[in-house]
Design a protein around this motif. Sequence first.
Motif, PDB file in Angstrom:
ATOM      1  N   ALA A 231       0.852  -1.191   0.000  1.00 49.99           N
ATOM      2  CA  ALA A 231       0.000   0.000   0.000  1.00 49.99           C
ATOM      3  C   ALA A 231       0.883   1.234   0.000  1.00 49.99           C
ATOM      4  CB  ALA A 231      -0.934  -0.003   1.212  1.00 49.99           C
ATOM      5  N   ASP A 232       1.513   1.506  -1.122  1.00 50.24           N
ATOM      6  CA  ASP A 232       2.372   2.673  -1.268  1.00 50.24           C
ATOM      7  C   ASP A 232       2.224   3.179  -2.689  1.00 50.24           C
ATOM      8  OD1 ASP A 232       4.161   4.655  -0.716  1.00 50.24           O
ATOM      9  OD2 ASP A 232       5.922   3.358  -0.564  1.00 50.24           O
TER      10      ASP A 232
ATOM     11  N   ARG B 139       7.499   9.160  -4.853  1.00 51.92           N
ATOM     12  CA  ARG B 139       6.224   8.809  -4.241  1.00 51.92           C
ATOM     13  C   ARG B 139       5.241   9.969  -4.378  1.00 51.92           C
ATOM     14  NH1 ARG B 139       9.538   4.301  -3.540  1.00 51.92           N
ATOM     15  NH2 ARG B 139       8.353   2.695  -2.446  1.00 51.92           N
TER      16      ARG B 139
ATOM     17  N   TRP C   5      -3.055   2.723  -1.155  1.00 48.73           N
ATOM     18  CA  TRP C   5      -2.493   3.849  -0.401  1.00 48.73           C
ATOM     19  C   TRP C   5      -3.518   4.976  -0.311  1.00 48.73           C
ATOM     20  CZ3 TRP C   5      -1.159   8.964  -1.632  1.00 48.73           C
ATOM     21  CH2 TRP C   5      -0.287   9.606  -0.743  1.00 48.73           C
TER      22      TRP C   5
END
Length: 269
Positions: free
Chosen positions: A45-46, A55, A83
């Motif tokens: 979950a990124d 990111r 995410w």
Amino acid sequence: MTDDPLAEAGYLDIPPSSGGAAGRGWWDANAADYLAEHGAFLGPADFCWCPEGLRESEAGLLGALEGRRVLEVGAGAAQCSRWLVERGVSVVATDISAGMLEAGSRYDGVTGFTTPLVQADARALPFAEASFDVAFTAFGALPFVPDADRVHASVARVLRPGGRWVFAVTHPIRWAFPDDPGEAGLTATRSYFDRTPYAEIGESGSVLYAEYHRTLGDHVAELRAAGFVLDRLVEPEWPAGHDRTWGGWGPVRGAQLPGTAIFVTHLGR
């Protein structure tokens, strides 16, 4: 892995229909291996845009999402969407590969969050017109079809007027160089303007994998044709201390050549 052994690989003229259909089978067959190799870097979950490690938490390319409905195209195991779910964003993740979406369901079990997952071809998204405010993909769909213009048109149809479309792809300049993360990858060996796809052919004669090159001008032309306005082109630099290699990406090439292009656009209607 596929039960059709590899017989030939390289820059090959292949039927567009065969190349466009290959992605689903390849990702189904290779989902487990792909996630075994890259899963730790991507996380369950990124929101990682690219092998450079940029990111969304630091880049903010999607803009403010409160009250917005978001669509991920070519989501793979939906790490990016998950995410967003953890942050209370209304999001739907789509992918052509059942194998990748099944992995996404397992990641939901690990994280305890439920991510809406829909199996869909990005060229024919199964949603009503003007039903999303933001759409994005991090290396999904676009590189693997011969008709990326259809992806842009499909996204434009489901976005509301002014909606944002952000997508990351291999930087087009990389196609002029060997796909090697070391010194050998720093010498151009092909014409940047040669759009012959990279393909892998099985012993059966079937196209197992296909990836398509578009120049920067091609990307912009396809966006304009679908009604999008280019707001920003992001070319992430290779960060100091980031020593991980990923295919042709790595610190040696990353110090000299851009590896990723991220197009930030909005629907101009």
